[in-house]
Design an enzyme around this catalytic site. Structure first.
Site, mmCIF file in Angstrom:
data_model
loop_
_atom_site.group_PDB
_atom_site.id
_atom_site.type_symbol
_atom_site.label_atom_id
_atom_site.label_comp_id
_atom_site.label_asym_id
_atom_site.label_seq_id
_atom_site.Cartn_x
_atom_site.Cartn_y
_atom_site.Cartn_z
ATOM 1 N N GLU B 68 0.723 -1.313 -0.045
ATOM 2 C CA GLU B 68 0.031 0.035 -0.001
ATOM 3 C C GLU B 68 0.814 1.197 -0.155
ATOM 4 O O GLU B 68 1.851 1.497 0.559
ATOM 5 C CB GLU B 68 -0.957 -0.050 1.287
ATOM 6 C CG GLU B 68 -1.836 -0.988 1.176
ATOM 7 C CD GLU B 68 -2.565 -1.049 2.568
ATOM 8 O OE1 GLU B 68 -3.665 -1.591 2.541
ATOM 9 O OE2 GLU B 68 -2.198 -0.542 3.610
ATOM 10 N N ASP B 239 -8.022 -4.232 11.475
ATOM 11 C CA ASP B 239 -7.471 -3.174 10.642
ATOM 12 C C ASP B 239 -7.518 -3.394 9.133
ATOM 13 O O ASP B 239 -6.823 -2.843 8.401
ATOM 14 C CB ASP B 239 -6.305 -2.901 11.173
ATOM 15 C CG ASP B 239 -5.003 -3.959 11.088
ATOM 16 O OD1 ASP B 239 -5.441 -5.102 10.726
ATOM 17 O OD2 ASP B 239 -4.039 -3.742 11.454
#
Lengths: 352, 352
Positions: B68, B239
């Site tokens: 990411e 998460d």
């Protein structure tokens, strides 16, 4: 307490190619050899275009410029480039564009290369242009006009000699100092250089026209009457919204070839045309699935904007190239504790 | 020809904080001082939340994990973090998560800091948790249950002592070796540590419950009967999509506080709830525009997923911290020719 300070494991290090090492690498290998090999990597990646995860670049705009992240991935590697574009930088003593990039392993997410990409972007842009011209330009081309003699100019010339056989350059820039700089560099490299007083003069007798100017505005570097039959146009400078170089009439007479239509329609010369104006994707030409140059009188146009896959190819090439050489430094960038759950313990044991 | 090899100008260098320097920095300053100062930076940035350019993270998924890029910017600085998440890494001897980040000047686009962020992310996550607890947890809290004793555990404990006054820890992990590791580290730091045989035992008498487990699946670390009135829950481990730790019934009894609802509804505990379930944004609590803890019997829940602004604050803090110190190395990452248009000449002059 003075215990032996533990050294990071080999896994903690990421090979880093600095600007200095990139320059040594180019000079060591020779710019033309490097550009030719780089073009081979780019061509190989264009030929497997559908394998890539393609995203538009992620841009953060401000009043002064733009900062962009350009990621892409195949099944093995992930790569991204950080690049800024700040037109007012030069007046303030900074580069308009600086860049760096990272290549990673998709399998474990670890970076395998961090590289400067200001020099590397200039190299990959030139290698892409010349690679594309090999498919589109007249086969016997030896003379290239270059309008815009800035930072990219010499890299283009070197790539076009190495890959397409260009020997004669006709240079023009609105700033004669830029032309002088490019002419000096390129004469030293053995080119036959003609300094021209206008764009009209520069295009005389050229089979390839490269436009590479930097003004962020709709400009008309080439007007319709300047472009004769059979020419290949390599348009580098129309590369962001609001920035074009060619008169729309030239576009309408040309067969237009692009990297990634979704991006080129926003950033390239074709932002001046209807959103459904026909264009050909270069990866399809390279795979033999679409036609390149069909006949001698055809005008071909590469509307170059630069795509993430070219940066990916460049990072992949540099990563292969520097392995087992001294052209990189190992960078202690990844925490790699003996026990992955004991990050805190690793930190505490680092007391010296 | 051997001429004097020109040195890069000061503009070519980017300060780089390696893992080694990050660890030295933490040990030099003291983890608690650093966590407290870092929380101040995070709080200051949360208080000016509307000034930030906020984008969801850009993820590249593969069978093995995810890579990411998390960018954000204010008017002065641009920052991004590269972070991977590869659950199978640990079995193969690699870290599940590694990270690095860059801070840049918005005015000219030049990077001003490159930093390791594996250690720094652990620090910023802990600092954020404790900062949030200062607004939400019972004022007199001294006992914290910690379920999940992996890499993040000790950082959380240190931040909660420095920022919230926690002195007693009740540890539980399904793997007793993880609890042993954390207990050993935390006893050495002066905490009163109780090793517990179950989650139920761990929560006894705790005013704050921190859940921080790593399995990528819908798990139920806390069941409804384990959570008594007045408790603050600091839920770190839910998460990403498909990964949660708390039973949905706990969520329904709690007042839920989040960083950035657009991201938390996809990644956090609240992915289990209706997309319009009410949540409170923490920046509004910190600005006094929304209520935090209202009354002693209320259950408050921080559904932590980690947001780009926290990384931005961490990079900003480290950049300020290392200036005029020896805790960084200058990295030759930016090409900076004397004449910005003469990149090629710079390259040629680098021949040695």
């Amino acid at each position: 307490m003075t215990t032996q300070r533990p050294l990071p494991s080999a896994l903690a290090y990421v090979p880093f190619v600095s600007v200095d090492n990139m320059m040594r690498l180019v000079n060591h290998l020779g710019a033309e050899t490097l550009l030719t090999e780089l073009a081979d990597y780019i061509e190989a990646d264009f030929k497997r275009w559908p394998e890539f995860d393609k995203t538009p670049r992620i841009a953060s705009h401000s009043a002064d410029g733009v900062i962009e992240l350009m990621p892409t991935a195949d099944r093995e590697n992930y790569g991204f480039k950080y690049v800024n574009g700040h037109p007012a930088n030069m007046k303030r003593g900074f580069q308009t564009v600086t860049a760096f990039g990272v290549l990673s392993s998709v399998a474990n997410g670890y970076p395998v290369l961090l590289s400067e990409m200001t020099v590397l972007t200039a190299l990959r842009t030139a290698a892409t242009s010349a690679l594309v011209a090999r498919y589109l330009a007249p086969r016997d081309a030896t003379v290239m006009a270059m309008i815009g003699n800035g930072a990219q100019c010499e890299f283009q010339a070197m790539a076009f000699r190495a890959i397409c056989g260009i020997t004669d350059l006709r240079l023009y820039d609105i700033d004669p100092a830029a032309t002088d700089k490019a002419a000096r560099n390129l004469e030293a490299e053995g080119f036959a250089v003609t300094r021209c007083a206008s764009g009209e003069e520069a295009v005389q007798g050229a089979q390839i026209i490269t436009t590479c100017t930097a003004d962020k505005q709709y400009a008309t570097i080439l007007t319709d009457n300047m472009v004769g039959a059979g020419v290949h146009i390599n348009a580098i400078g129309g590369d962001c919204p609001g920035k074009t170089e060619l008169h729309a009439d030239i576009l309408r007479r040309s067969d237009i070839f692009v990297e990634y239509p979704e991006q080129t329609r926003i950033e390239g010369e074709i932002q001046q045309l209807d959103p459904d104006h026909p264009v050909t994707e270069l990866w399809q030409v390279m795979r033999g699935e679409a036609e390149g140059r069909r006949e001698p009188r055809q005008i071909t146009l590469f509307d170059s904007v630069g795509f993430a896959i070219e940066d990916f190819s460049a990072l992949r090439y540099v990563s292969d190239l520097v392995r087992d050489t001294a052209f990189f430094e190992p960078l202690d960038m990844l925490a790699d504790p003996d026990d992955p759950r004991d990050l805190f313990g690793m930190l505490r044991r680092a007391v010296d």
